[in-house]
Design a protein around this motif. Sequence first.
Motif, mmCIF file in Angstrom:
data_model
loop_
_atom_site.group_PDB
_atom_site.id
_atom_site.type_symbol
_atom_site.label_atom_id
_atom_site.label_comp_id
_atom_site.label_asym_id
_atom_site.label_seq_id
_atom_site.Cartn_x
_atom_site.Cartn_y
_atom_site.Cartn_z
ATOM 1 N N VAL A 148 32.525 -22.382 -19.135
ATOM 2 C CA VAL A 148 32.653 -23.636 -18.406
ATOM 3 C C VAL A 148 32.157 -23.373 -16.993
ATOM 4 N N ALA A 149 31.469 -24.351 -16.411
ATOM 5 C CA ALA A 149 30.958 -24.211 -15.041
ATOM 6 C C ALA A 149 30.984 -25.567 -14.361
ATOM 7 N N GLY A 150 30.678 -25.561 -13.086
ATOM 8 C CA GLY A 150 30.494 -26.794 -12.349
ATOM 9 C C GLY A 150 29.022 -26.988 -12.055
ATOM 10 N N THR A 157 18.917 -34.386 -12.908
ATOM 11 C CA THR A 157 20.037 -35.165 -13.417
ATOM 12 C C THR A 157 20.865 -35.647 -12.243
ATOM 13 N N ALA A 158 21.440 -36.813 -12.376
ATOM 14 C CA ALA A 158 22.342 -37.336 -11.350
ATOM 15 C C ALA A 158 23.772 -36.864 -11.587
ATOM 16 N N TYR A 159 24.022 -36.284 -12.763
ATOM 17 C CA TYR A 159 25.383 -35.852 -13.097
ATOM 18 C C TYR A 159 25.804 -34.681 -12.205
ATOM 19 N N ARG A 160 27.031 -34.750 -11.720
ATOM 20 C CA ARG A 160 27.671 -33.647 -11.015
ATOM 21 C C ARG A 160 29.077 -33.554 -11.578
ATOM 22 N N GLY A 161 29.500 -32.339 -11.851
ATOM 23 C CA GLY A 161 30.843 -32.154 -12.384
ATOM 24 C C GLY A 161 30.884 -31.001 -13.360
ATOM 25 N N PRO A 162 31.977 -30.909 -14.118
ATOM 26 C CA PRO A 162 32.142 -29.790 -15.041
ATOM 27 C C PRO A 162 31.199 -29.891 -16.242
ATOM 28 N N ALA A 205 9.863 -21.050 -11.709
ATOM 29 C CA ALA A 205 8.817 -21.768 -10.984
ATOM 30 C C ALA A 205 8.590 -23.126 -11.631
ATOM 31 N N GLU A 206 8.313 -24.111 -10.815
ATOM 32 C CA GLU A 206 7.992 -25.460 -11.278
ATOM 33 C C GLU A 206 9.074 -26.061 -12.172
ATOM 34 N N ALA A 207 10.338 -25.774 -11.844
ATOM 35 C CA ALA A 207 11.471 -26.316 -12.603
ATOM 36 C C ALA A 207 12.490 -26.887 -11.634
ATOM 37 N N TYR A 208 13.278 -27.822 -12.120
ATOM 38 C CA TYR A 208 14.439 -28.273 -11.374
ATOM 39 C C TYR A 208 15.517 -27.217 -11.589
ATOM 40 N N HIS A 209 16.166 -26.815 -10.533
ATOM 41 C CA HIS A 209 17.196 -25.781 -10.607
ATOM 42 C C HIS A 209 18.571 -26.447 -10.565
ATOM 43 N N TRP A 210 19.170 -26.564 -11.744
ATOM 44 C CA TRP A 210 20.518 -27.104 -11.825
ATOM 45 C C TRP A 210 21.448 -25.966 -11.402
ATOM 46 N N ARG A 211 22.106 -26.119 -10.271
ATOM 47 C CA ARG A 211 22.893 -25.038 -9.685
ATOM 48 C C ARG A 211 24.340 -25.095 -10.174
ATOM 49 N N LEU A 212 24.770 -23.977 -10.750
ATOM 50 C CA LEU A 212 26.097 -23.867 -11.353
ATOM 51 C C LEU A 212 27.031 -23.066 -10.458
ATOM 52 N N THR A 213 28.286 -23.464 -10.411
ATOM 53 C CA THR A 213 29.301 -22.731 -9.660
ATOM 54 C C THR A 213 30.522 -22.518 -10.539
ATOM 55 N N GLY A 214 31.314 -21.524 -10.159
ATOM 56 C CA GLY A 214 32.584 -21.295 -10.843
ATOM 57 C C GLY A 214 32.458 -21.066 -12.329
ATOM 58 N N VAL A 215 31.428 -20.340 -12.747
ATOM 59 C CA VAL A 215 31.243 -20.097 -14.177
ATOM 60 C C VAL A 215 32.409 -19.255 -14.694
ATOM 61 N N GLY A 232 26.818 -12.660 -16.766
ATOM 62 C CA GLY A 232 25.928 -11.921 -15.881
ATOM 63 C C GLY A 232 25.549 -12.556 -14.569
ATOM 64 N N GLY A 233 26.218 -13.616 -14.152
ATOM 65 C CA GLY A 233 25.944 -14.179 -12.844
ATOM 66 C C GLY A 233 24.787 -15.156 -12.757
ATOM 67 N N LYS A 234 24.229 -15.574 -13.890
ATOM 68 C CA LYS A 234 23.140 -16.563 -13.856
ATOM 69 C C LYS A 234 23.733 -17.897 -13.410
ATOM 70 N N ASP A 235 23.304 -18.345 -12.241
ATOM 71 C CA ASP A 235 23.879 -19.556 -11.668
ATOM 72 C C ASP A 235 22.876 -20.694 -11.537
ATOM 73 N N VAL A 236 21.755 -20.582 -12.232
ATOM 74 C CA VAL A 236 20.727 -21.624 -12.229
ATOM 75 C C VAL A 236 20.341 -21.926 -13.671
ATOM 76 N N PHE A 237 20.297 -23.215 -13.999
ATOM 77 C CA PHE A 237 19.815 -23.677 -15.303
ATOM 78 C C PHE A 237 18.497 -24.382 -15.021
ATOM 79 N N ASN A 238 17.380 -23.803 -15.441
ATOM 80 C CA ASN A 238 16.050 -24.346 -15.184
ATOM 81 C C ASN A 238 15.735 -25.456 -16.164
ATOM 82 N N GLN A 239 15.368 -26.623 -15.617
ATOM 83 C CA GLN A 239 15.090 -27.785 -16.450
ATOM 84 C C GLN A 239 13.820 -28.488 -15.991
ATOM 85 N N GLY A 240 13.231 -29.234 -16.901
ATOM 86 C CA GLY A 240 12.016 -29.985 -16.608
ATOM 87 C C GLY A 240 12.271 -31.322 -15.957
ATOM 88 N N SER A 241 13.538 -31.720 -15.850
ATOM 89 C CA SER A 241 13.865 -33.003 -15.231
ATOM 90 C C SER A 241 15.171 -32.860 -14.453
#
Length: 146
Positions: A72-74, A28-33, A96-106, A17-26
């Motif tokens: 799978v996403a980036g 991450t330095a990780y970037r990648g698949p 609101a009040e969350a870190y938005h882990w932004r996903l691409t290429g889901v 459904g196009g959800k491209d944000v994973f809301n988290q309380g902290s």
Amino acid sequence: MRAISVQQPWAFAMARGGKDVFNQGSPTAYRGPVLVYASLRVDLGACDSPLILAAGWDPGDPLATVGAVIAVAGLDDVCDAAVAGGACDCGPWAGAEAYHWRLTGVTPLPRPVVALGKVGLWEPSATLVTEVRTMLASPAPSPSPG
């Protein structure tokens, strides 16, 4: 490669459904698949959410399962504007009040891959990663002639 555990129906919204944000309380330095793992926990209150309904939530869809990798996403960026009290342009999926882990290429998987997950961001087994990569590399079956 890493994996993220996401409750249904939010995991389905990522896969279909196009959800491209994973809301988290902290952050991450990780970037990648990342593998999108539909956790064993379900957010029942979200099943009737307008965003989830607009994403095409269908409990009968194989990717609405729990306890399996479904996409799978980036993981390309983490936005901290909402945590800092500012505005961001992360879209309607941003909490609101969350870190938005932004996903691409889901990319949704052709079928779920049952696995044991962990909470948060975790390292999947080499076997799980290989199974997902093999599935994505295989050509889709041709429709049989009518």
